[in-house]
Motif scaffolding. Structure first.
Motif, PDB file in Angstrom:
ATOM      1  N   HIS A 164      -2.729 -10.691  -3.903  1.00 35.34           N
ATOM      2  CA  HIS A 164      -2.705  -9.395  -3.219  1.00 35.34           C
ATOM      3  C   HIS A 164      -1.399  -9.202  -2.449  1.00 35.34           C
ATOM      4  N   TRP A 165      -0.897 -10.268  -1.833  1.00 35.53           N
ATOM      5  CA  TRP A 165       0.369 -10.208  -1.093  1.00 35.53           C
ATOM      6  C   TRP A 165       1.529  -9.813  -2.016  1.00 35.53           C
ATOM      7  N   LEU A 166       1.506 -10.303  -3.262  1.00 36.05           N
ATOM      8  CA  LEU A 166       2.573  -9.947  -4.202  1.00 36.05           C
ATOM      9  C   LEU A 166       2.678  -8.430  -4.376  1.00 36.05           C
ATOM     10  N   THR A 167       1.537  -7.758  -4.378  1.00 36.71           N
ATOM     11  CA  THR A 167       1.563  -6.294  -4.557  1.00 36.71           C
ATOM     12  C   THR A 167       2.160  -5.613  -3.339  1.00 36.71           C
ATOM     13  N   GLN A 168       1.903  -6.142  -2.159  1.00 39.30           N
ATOM     14  CA  GLN A 168       2.463  -5.539  -0.945  1.00 39.30           C
ATOM     15  C   GLN A 168       3.982  -5.705  -0.920  1.00 39.30           C
ATOM     16  N   VAL A 169       4.450  -6.864  -1.373  1.00 41.60           N
ATOM     17  CA  VAL A 169       5.895  -7.090  -1.450  1.00 41.60           C
ATOM     18  C   VAL A 169       6.541  -6.095  -2.402  1.00 41.60           C
ATOM     19  N   ALA A 170       5.914  -5.878  -3.546  1.00 42.37           N
ATOM     20  CA  ALA A 170       6.490  -4.984  -4.551  1.00 42.37           C
ATOM     21  C   ALA A 170       6.641  -3.564  -4.039  1.00 42.37           C
ATOM     22  N   ARG A 171       5.748  -3.128  -3.156  1.00 44.22           N
ATOM     23  CA  ARG A 171       5.806  -1.755  -2.641  1.00 44.22           C
ATOM     24  C   ARG A 171       6.358  -1.663  -1.220  1.00 44.22           C
ATOM     25  N   GLY A 172       6.646  -2.815  -0.586  1.00 42.55           N
ATOM     26  CA  GLY A 172       7.222  -2.789   0.750  1.00 42.55           C
ATOM     27  C   GLY A 172       6.225  -2.513   1.851  1.00 42.55           C
ATOM     28  N   ALA A 173       4.934  -2.703   1.588  1.00 43.74           N
ATOM     29  CA  ALA A 173       3.907  -2.500   2.611  1.00 43.74           C
ATOM     30  C   ALA A 173       3.818  -3.726   3.508  1.00 43.74           C
ATOM     31  N   ALA A 174       3.647  -3.507   4.796  1.00 40.32           N
ATOM     32  CA  ALA A 174       3.559  -4.615   5.742  1.00 40.32           C
ATOM     33  C   ALA A 174       2.236  -5.365   5.577  1.00 40.32           C
ATOM     34  N   SER A 175       2.254  -6.671   5.857  1.00 42.36           N
ATOM     35  CA  SER A 175       1.041  -7.486   5.865  1.00 42.36           C
ATOM     36  C   SER A 175       0.845  -8.044   7.269  1.00 42.36           C
ATOM     37  N   ILE A 176      -0.394  -7.989   7.743  1.00 41.60           N
ATOM     38  CA  ILE A 176      -0.734  -8.438   9.088  1.00 41.60           C
ATOM     39  C   ILE A 176      -1.690  -9.609   8.981  1.00 41.60           C
ATOM     40  N   LEU A 177      -1.335 -10.731   9.606  1.00 37.66           N
ATOM     41  CA  LEU A 177      -2.158 -11.936   9.563  1.00 37.66           C
ATOM     42  C   LEU A 177      -3.017 -12.032  10.813  1.00 37.66           C
ATOM     43  N   LEU A 178      -4.248 -12.518  10.650  1.00 41.84           N
ATOM     44  CA  LEU A 178      -5.074 -12.822  11.814  1.00 41.84           C
ATOM     45  C   LEU A 178      -4.386 -13.931  12.613  1.00 41.84           C
ATOM     46  N   PRO A 179      -4.368 -13.840  13.937  1.00 42.92           N
ATOM     47  CA  PRO A 179      -3.605 -14.808  14.733  1.00 42.92           C
ATOM     48  C   PRO A 179      -4.225 -16.191  14.807  1.00 42.92           C
TER      49      PRO A 179
END
Length: 533
Positions: A230-245
């Motif tokens: 799923h992260w790969l798709t966010q990279v391809a479109r430039g969408a930010a990813s937020i991790l639980l702390p």
């Protein structure tokens, strides 16, 4: 197959690291990743990944080498992913819940040349080092007493060194996705640059249509597996990813982040989705920004599905897929999720074929069966993996006439909607993770005083399914449930631990003398042991 005369032999494709480079060039100052109070722009994330690649290259890691990574969610595991891709090497992430012996087996099975291990897992580092004395590099992620160097030192050493993105071809491996397929010990499903480029496109087409840099994704599952895809798709479109702390899942914090970052998508499993929508925080935070709440990895109870729809609206998206097909078999989009029962709800379906994927229900001879007839779910298409690493026997069983045999049973209706009805194997899914009974059975048989054992998955409202072990003690021996569970603790990942252990005088057998899980389950029901208390 030899290409026709006049056509090029090479099938060069873009290295997956190119997605990151393109996004960093187009959106250098846009937020890429947030984790607690820390933030990384696309420029910064690409710089660190490239420097890590250069640091690894200086230590002798290059094209085709397997890089084993044992690390919890965080910026580091994602940096190792793109550094490995950049080198044309193969990323081999583990499930951090695995015990040292299990990770050492993955190291041997993959032929790892480097091991990057988080500092909080010294026993895992020691086990891998002992199993692979020829390991070129052992590095810690974080300060640790083990290893020749650490993650940050590798980045610092590589910052002044150029590290161009390696040229790759369609079938060049880039990720070993460990899975047991249908039986036995874990096998490395070989994912390639060309295959994963299709998967990224397919995810964006079928699961996340319209995703852009204006979107944000919340990471609530391990990045070593489905959430990493799923992260790969966010990279391809430039969408930010937020991790639980924190290290543990926190539903209240998840909903706070959904509101704070205007989260539009997330990948999860039914167990986590159920925890999210049943937590009081769902009503205390604004979640109107959500468009795609994707769940996969296990069946979802219909009542849980309806409850999620009542809380979130028509934003939940289901898909069915295996690691070998990288999740790309079916999709049930948000618009086809119905809160009310009835013909429109298509209760029990996991959706229709993903774009570019063909599904057939086949009989034991490999012939397609008519709609409504149960058979084995078989698939073909560009998302299907290249095969299992160094395992021709498993490959021979997994493929037939070009079709990948999933090992799952099901049927399709006349409109092409797929319904899963069972598993050809005994594998069960607990909390979104596959559990393979044979592995647990073999371990239990090492416990003193046990003659026979059968492990099977049974329904559980919280985890979807949990394991139950039925043991037969040797003559004159007794087996105490608490003692066996205590012995298993630390020898196997906790999600694989049976929830209950029952001792019987004998296991039921068929007329041919074979122990079948069906008969064991029937005997449990006859004894009043199901459902579990």
């Amino acid at each position: 197959m030899t290409p026709p005369q006049g056509l090029p032999v090479s099938r060069r494709v873009m290295n997956l690291a190119g997605f990151l480079a393109q996004t960093a060039r187009r959106l250098p100052d846009h937020l890429a990743l947030a984790w607690g109070e820390r933030r990384w722009s696309w420029r910064e994330f690409e710089r660190r990944s490239a420097a890590l690649a250069a640091g690894l290259a200086a230590r002798g890691i290059g094209r085709g080498d397997r890089v084993l990574v044992h690390c919890r969610n965080g910026n580091e595991i994602l940096e190792t992913m793109y550094a490995t891709f950049r080198l044309g090497a193969v990323w081999v992430p583990t499930n951090v819940r695995l015990v040292p012996e299990e990770v050492a087996y993955l190291a041997e099975a993959s032929g790892a040349r480097a091991f990057l291990c988080q500092s909080v897992f010294p026993e895992h580092a020691a086990a891998v080092a002992a199993a692979l004395p020829e390991l070129r590099l052992l590095a810690s992620i974080g300060e640790a007493a083990f290893g020749q160097t650490n993650h940050e030192a590798l980045i610092a050493a590589g910052e002044s060194q150029p590290c161009p993105i390696a040229g790759v071809e369609y079938d060049d491996p880039c990720w070993f996705f460990f899975t047991s397929g249908t039986t036995g010990r874990p096998k490395a499903a070989v994912l390639t640059h060309g295959q994963l480029a299709f998967v990224i496109t397919n995810h964006l087409c079928d699961l996340l249509p319209g995703t852009t840099e204006a979107d944000a994704s919340l990471v609530v599952a391990p990045l070593s597996h489905g959430a990493g895809i799923h992260w790969l798709t966010q990279v391809a479109r430039g969408a930010a990813s937020i991790l639980l702390p924190g290290e543990r899942f926190d539903a209240a914090e998840a909903w706070r982040l959904v509101e704070a970052y205007r989260i539009s998508n997330m990948f999860t499993v039914p167990t986590i989705l159920k925890m999210l929508v049943e937590h009081p925080a769902v009503d205390q935070h604004d979640h109107a920004s959500l468009r795609h709440v994707i769940y996969a990895g296990a069946p979802m109870y219909r009542e849980d599905q309806k409850y999620a729809l009542r809380k979130l609206g028509k934003v939940i998206v289901q898909y069915f897929g295996l690691g070998e097909v990288t999740g790309n078999i079916t999709v049930l989009p948000a618009g086809l999720h119905e809160e009310e029962d009835g013909p429109a709800a298509r209760i029990g379906t996991c959706g229709y074929a993903r774009t570019g994927i063909e599904i057939q229900i086949q009989d034991e001879q490999g012939r397609e069966v008519p709609p409504g007839t149960q058979g084995e779910i078989c698939v073909c298409g560009p998302a299907v993996f290249a095969g299992y690493w160094n395992n021709p026997e498993a490959n021979a069983k997994a493929f037939r006439d070009g079709w990948f045999r999933t090992g799952d049973l099901g049927h399709m209706d006349a409109k092409g909607f797929l319904y899963i009805t069972g598993r050809a194997s005994d594998m069960y899914i607990s909390g979104g993770s596959n559990v393979y009974p044979r592995e647990i059975e073999e371990l239990i048989l090492r416990y003193p005083g046990i003659a026979e054992v059968a492990v099977l998955g049974v329904p559980d409202r919280h985890w979807g399914e949990v394991g139950v072990a039925i043991v037969v003690p040797r003559p004159g021996e007794t087996v105490e449930e608490a003692a066996l569970l205590a012995w298993l603790d630390g020898r196997v990942a906790r999600y694989k631990m049976p929830k209950r252990v029952f001792a019987w005088d004998a296991l039921p057998r068929s007329g041919y003398g074979k122990i079948t899980k069906k008969m064991v389950r029937e005997e449990m029901e006859a004894r009043g042991l199901l459902p579990l208390a």
